[in-house]
Write a protein that holds these residues in place. Structure first.
Motif, PDB file in Angstrom:
ATOM      1  N   SER A 459       0.811  -1.208   0.000  1.00 41.40           N
ATOM      2  CA  SER A 459       0.000   0.000   0.000  1.00 41.40           C
ATOM      3  C   SER A 459       0.848   1.263   0.000  1.00 41.40           C
ATOM      4  O   SER A 459       0.349   2.345  -0.256  1.00 41.40           O
ATOM      5  CB  SER A 459      -0.925  -0.001   1.224  1.00 41.40           C
ATOM      6  OG  SER A 459      -0.162  -0.106   2.414  1.00 41.40           O
ATOM      7  N   ASP A 460       2.159   1.123   0.278  1.00 39.12           N
ATOM      8  CA  ASP A 460       3.030   2.298   0.254  1.00 39.12           C
ATOM      9  C   ASP A 460       3.587   2.567  -1.134  1.00 39.12           C
ATOM     10  O   ASP A 460       4.375   3.487  -1.323  1.00 39.12           O
ATOM     11  CB  ASP A 460       4.181   2.126   1.245  1.00 39.12           C
ATOM     12  CG  ASP A 460       5.007   0.880   0.959  1.00 39.12           C
ATOM     13  OD1 ASP A 460       4.614   0.096   0.072  1.00 39.12           O
ATOM     14  OD2 ASP A 460       6.042   0.705   1.620  1.00 39.12           O
ATOM     15  N   GLY A 461       3.193   1.781  -2.141  1.00 41.01           N
ATOM     16  CA  GLY A 461       3.623   2.026  -3.511  1.00 41.01           C
ATOM     17  C   GLY A 461       5.060   1.664  -3.788  1.00 41.01           C
ATOM     18  O   GLY A 461       5.680   2.242  -4.685  1.00 41.01           O
ATOM     19  N   MET A 462       5.624   0.701  -3.060  1.00 41.82           N
ATOM     20  CA  MET A 462       7.001   0.280  -3.255  1.00 41.82           C
ATOM     21  C   MET A 462       7.052  -1.070  -3.975  1.00 41.82           C
ATOM     22  O   MET A 462       6.124  -1.873  -3.895  1.00 41.82           O
ATOM     23  CB  MET A 462       7.726   0.170  -1.915  1.00 41.82           C
ATOM     24  CG  MET A 462       7.774   1.461  -1.116  1.00 41.82           C
ATOM     25  SD  MET A 462       8.732   2.759  -1.929  1.00 41.82           S
ATOM     26  CE  MET A 462      10.384   2.093  -1.744  1.00 41.82           C
ATOM     27  N   ALA A 481      16.018   0.412 -15.789  1.00 39.66           N
ATOM     28  CA  ALA A 481      16.042   1.361 -16.906  1.00 39.66           C
ATOM     29  C   ALA A 481      14.765   1.254 -17.720  1.00 39.66           C
ATOM     30  O   ALA A 481      14.013   0.275 -17.626  1.00 39.66           O
ATOM     31  CB  ALA A 481      17.260   1.105 -17.792  1.00 39.66           C
ATOM     32  N   ARG A 482      14.534   2.272 -18.557  1.00 41.73           N
ATOM     33  CA  ARG A 482      13.382   2.271 -19.449  1.00 41.73           C
ATOM     34  C   ARG A 482      13.649   1.496 -20.734  1.00 41.73           C
ATOM     35  O   ARG A 482      12.720   1.177 -21.472  1.00 41.73           O
ATOM     36  CB  ARG A 482      12.994   3.717 -19.806  1.00 41.73           C
ATOM     37  CG  ARG A 482      12.363   4.514 -18.680  1.00 41.73           C
ATOM     38  CD  ARG A 482      11.072   3.875 -18.191  1.00 41.73           C
ATOM     39  NE  ARG A 482      10.094   3.668 -19.244  1.00 41.73           N
ATOM     40  CZ  ARG A 482       9.116   4.510 -19.535  1.00 41.73           C
ATOM     41  NH1 ARG A 482       8.998   5.632 -18.847  1.00 41.73           N
ATOM     42  NH2 ARG A 482       8.253   4.243 -20.481  1.00 41.73           N
ATOM     43  N   PRO A 505       7.242   2.788 -10.443  1.00 39.14           N
ATOM     44  CA  PRO A 505       7.203   3.842 -11.467  1.00 39.14           C
ATOM     45  C   PRO A 505       5.779   4.344 -11.699  1.00 39.14           C
ATOM     46  O   PRO A 505       4.813   3.575 -11.691  1.00 39.14           O
ATOM     47  CB  PRO A 505       7.756   3.144 -12.711  1.00 39.14           C
ATOM     48  CG  PRO A 505       8.571   2.013 -12.182  1.00 39.14           C
ATOM     49  CD  PRO A 505       7.876   1.559 -10.941  1.00 39.14           C
ATOM     50  N   LYS A 506       5.638   5.645 -11.923  1.00 35.50           N
ATOM     51  CA  LYS A 506       4.322   6.237 -12.135  1.00 35.50           C
ATOM     52  C   LYS A 506       3.851   6.072 -13.568  1.00 35.50           C
ATOM     53  O   LYS A 506       2.657   5.925 -13.819  1.00 35.50           O
ATOM     54  CB  LYS A 506       4.361   7.723 -11.767  1.00 35.50           C
ATOM     55  CG  LYS A 506       4.625   7.984 -10.290  1.00 35.50           C
ATOM     56  CD  LYS A 506       4.629   9.475  -9.995  1.00 35.50           C
ATOM     57  CE  LYS A 506       4.877   9.741  -8.513  1.00 35.50           C
ATOM     58  NZ  LYS A 506       4.884  11.192  -8.211  1.00 35.50           N
ATOM     59  N   GLU A 507       4.786   6.108 -14.517  1.00 43.73           N
ATOM     60  CA  GLU A 507       4.404   6.016 -15.921  1.00 43.73           C
ATOM     61  C   GLU A 507       4.223   4.566 -16.334  1.00 43.73           C
ATOM     62  O   GLU A 507       4.950   3.677 -15.892  1.00 43.73           O
ATOM     63  CB  GLU A 507       5.470   6.678 -16.798  1.00 43.73           C
ATOM     64  CG  GLU A 507       5.643   8.165 -16.542  1.00 43.73           C
ATOM     65  CD  GLU A 507       6.665   8.784 -17.474  1.00 43.73           C
ATOM     66  OE1 GLU A 507       7.100   8.085 -18.417  1.00 43.73           O
ATOM     67  OE2 GLU A 507       7.031   9.945 -17.259  1.00 43.73           O
ATOM     68  N   PHE A 533       9.526  -5.935 -16.562  1.00 41.95           N
ATOM     69  CA  PHE A 533       8.177  -5.955 -16.011  1.00 41.95           C
ATOM     70  C   PHE A 533       7.416  -4.773 -16.597  1.00 41.95           C
ATOM     71  O   PHE A 533       8.020  -3.812 -17.091  1.00 41.95           O
ATOM     72  CB  PHE A 533       8.183  -5.898 -14.478  1.00 41.95           C
ATOM     73  CG  PHE A 533       8.769  -4.637 -13.902  1.00 41.95           C
ATOM     74  CD1 PHE A 533       7.971  -3.532 -13.640  1.00 41.95           C
ATOM     75  CD2 PHE A 533      10.123  -4.564 -13.601  1.00 41.95           C
ATOM     76  CE1 PHE A 533       8.507  -2.376 -13.100  1.00 41.95           C
ATOM     77  CE2 PHE A 533      10.667  -3.414 -13.057  1.00 41.95           C
ATOM     78  CZ  PHE A 533       9.864  -2.312 -12.805  1.00 41.95           C
ATOM     79  N   ALA A 534       6.095  -4.859 -16.555  1.00 41.93           N
ATOM     80  CA  ALA A 534       5.251  -3.841 -17.183  1.00 41.93           C
ATOM     81  C   ALA A 534       4.406  -3.128 -16.139  1.00 41.93           C
ATOM     82  O   ALA A 534       3.900  -3.742 -15.196  1.00 41.93           O
ATOM     83  CB  ALA A 534       4.356  -4.461 -18.247  1.00 41.93           C
ATOM     84  N   ILE A 535       4.272  -1.828 -16.309  1.00 44.65           N
ATOM     85  CA  ILE A 535       3.338  -1.014 -15.530  1.00 44.65           C
ATOM     86  C   ILE A 535       2.215  -0.600 -16.476  1.00 44.65           C
ATOM     87  O   ILE A 535       2.476  -0.020 -17.540  1.00 44.65           O
ATOM     88  CB  ILE A 535       4.029   0.230 -14.945  1.00 44.65           C
ATOM     89  CG1 ILE A 535       5.141  -0.190 -13.980  1.00 44.65           C
ATOM     90  CG2 ILE A 535       3.024   1.132 -14.252  1.00 44.65           C
ATOM     91  CD1 ILE A 535       4.652  -0.895 -12.744  1.00 44.65           C
TER      92      ILE A 535
END
Length: 561
Positions: A459-462, A481-482, A505-507, A533-535
């Motif tokens: 829940s802390d976004g880590m 890296a991206r 990551p936010k994006e 991995f994918a966001i």
């Protein structure tokens, strides 16, 4: 008649006398024959006496070379050194040839100008300087088959290199720092000369194999592997037989010769590894430490990994790429002499394909049973995956054993509500399995509802990345890296353990991760092949925890080298 007889006697007298031309030719021929056997001696014994009085620890290596071996500058008796080789009609310059080069190896041509990188086939003229870097090595061979192998961090000057009219080869080298191994071929009749000068001694041979080392204190170690070597110091000559060595700390008071120690046998060495090899060494009486070497060749010339280890210390050979290697060992005695090398022990490393990284994990309980959902990344060079779930940590009796998983997810149902562990590995297209991941614990308590975010809670976004441990005493270098070429690096950190937590990551998009192990000496191994991995902006409903309202929190429970 008397007049005719007188004329005849006069003619006979002049005919009987040798001409000036023929006498000169005979004299010149004899002189050349004598000169051809008079080889200029570049010995430095007189200079050693002066050197030992003035002290050998001051000045640069170049200064020490001039002080110790100033007489080597004189190419011919009676000639005056002018900074250039003195030509001789009876001798021609002798060039060596680069037979092997690895890593950083450079040459300064005839001791002047810029340093140039060496490559196989290059010619090395006399009076050239040679230097190797941290992982460098270079072997110089001569026309008679003799060779000089420079190890890493070594500096050598070729003082003399001549070939006489009778095909005698005369070579003198100055070793100012580092380690060399010389192999000198014997010849019929009068043998050639091969000498290695150091700040404290001269090692002379006429057909043998031996090692010479100059350490940071400019002390010299000579170790004879075959035949005999004569070591000349400021005050005495030391004759070393095969299997003997000597350390020259003070040229005026050299230590006596001593026997070289036998090599330790490796214990626990296997023929095939899918993780970093870990071995121990059998104890050798009188040894203070050991040298462990991994080479690409059986002779141990092309070293790719090398360490000095203490007695009783376990050896982890990390950072080696997949391939076939040879292991060699040597004992080191209390004064620093290294023993005879061991035989070459072959082994193979195949770590790839690496275990996949875990993407998400879910746990739900229904009645007295629970179900676990695991998802992982796709590994490019894997044809399928092998997953095990077990109640015990050694996986001798797994409750789930699936070696044929083609998908990147698996749901295990009907498990009892108690602790479990799981592990996973990739299987290559040729059916060769990669290494297992480290076991990951599945907690016993399981919430009564499905919740991928409940075990564990992010829940802390880590995001937590956990790699397979490289062994005791290792640290880790992690990069995210991206792009898969790591030109746009977002995270670049070194951590003490095989685990790192970073903010999610936010994006949206695909992110790449790689990791390298760092041993106790600070040397970093090669980075692993990237995994990704994918966001995503939108998430499947089953990935959203009830009441959490935060969407997908990515868990990488397992990331391995």
């Amino acid at each position: 008649m008397k007049k005719c007889a007188l004329i005849l006697m006069t003619l006979l007298f002049f005919v009987a006398q040798p001409t000036n031309g023929s006498a000169g030719m005979k004299s010149s021929s004899a002189e050349r024959s004598t000169q051809d056997d008079q080889i200029p001696d570049t010995g430095c014994r007189k200079d050693f006496r002066n050197f030992s009085k003035s002290g050998h620890s001051s000045g640069t290596p170049a200064d020490r070379k001039v002080r110790v071996c100033s007489s080597t500058k004189k190419r011919l008796k009676g000639s005056r050194y002018s900074g250039k080789p003195v030509p001789s009609r009876n001798m021609t310059p002798l060039k060596g040839c680069v037979a092997l080069v690895q890593g950083e190896a450079r040459m300064q041509l005839r001791g002047k100008g810029d340093w140039i990188s060496l490559k196989a086939g290059d010619h090395i003229p006399p009076r050239s300087n040679l230097r190797t870097g941290r992982d460098g090595a270079v072997e110089i061979k001569y026309e008679d088959g003799s060779s000089l192998l420079l190890r890493s961090h070594t500096e050598v000057t070729i003082i003399e290199a001549w070939k006489t009219r009778t095909s005698r080869l005369l070579r003198d080298f100055f070793l100012s720092a580092g380690r060399v191994t010389a192999k000198v071929q014997s010849v019929m009749g009068r043998s050639s000369r091969f000498r290695i000068h150091t700040p404290t001694a001269i090692a002379s041979v006429r057909g043998t194999e031996f090692r010479v080392t100059v350490d940071k204190e400019h002390e010299t170690c000579v170790e004879v592997l075959k035949s005999r070597v004569t070591v000349d110091t400021a005050t005495k000559v030391i004759n070393l037989a095969q299997g003997e060595g000597a350390r020259i700390k003070n040229p005026a008071r050299p230590l006596p010769p001593r026997k070289l120690l036998l090599a330790p046998n490796p214990l626990g060495l296997e023929s095939l590894y899918n993780t970093a090899p870990v071995i121990s060494l059998a104890s050798v009486g009188g040894a203070q430490a050991y040298r462990v070497m991994v080479a690409k060749d059986e002779q141990g010339k092309q070293l790719v990994w090398e360490r000095e280890v203490r007695r009783g210390e376990r050896v982890t050979m990390s950072g080696l790429d997949d391939g076939s290697y040879f292991l060699l060992t040597q004992s080191i005695d209390p004064i620093g002499l290294e023993g005879v090398p061991s035989e070459a022990f072959p082994f193979t490393i195949r770590e790839n394909p690496l275990p996949p990284m875990l993407l998400t994990s879910g746990c739900e309980r229904r009645g007295g049973e629970k179900a676990v959902t695991l998802e992982w990344l796709s590994v490019a060079d894997a044809a399928r995956y092998h997953l095990q779930i077990s109640e015990d940590g050694d996986f001798r009796n797994p409750v789930v054993d699936r070696p044929d998983l083609a998908a990147v997810s698996f749901r295990a149902e009907g498990l009892e509500n108690k602790p479990y562990s799981f592990r996973i590995r990739s299987v290559a297209r040729d059916d060769s399995p990669g290494g297992w991941s480290d076991p990951v614990a599945i907690p016993a308590p399981c919430p009564p509802q499905a919740s991928s975010g409940a075990w564990p809670d992010f829940s802390d976004g880590m995001i937590t990345l956990r790699s397979r441990s490289a062994g005791e005493g290792f640290k880790y270098h992690v990069q995210i890296a991206r792009d898969d070429r790591f030109q746009e690096i977002l995270v670049d950190e070194k951590v003490d353990g095989p685990e790192i937590s970073v903010r999610k990551p936010k994006e949206s998009g695909t992110y790449f991760v790689r990791i390298a192990s760092v041993d106790g000496s600070g040397k970093t191994g090669s980075f692993s092949r990237p995994q990704s991995f994918a966001i995503q902006n939108r998430f499947p409903p089953e990935w959203i925890g009830i009441g959490s309202g935060t969407g997908l929190f990515l868990l990488l429970l397992l990331f391995t080298l």
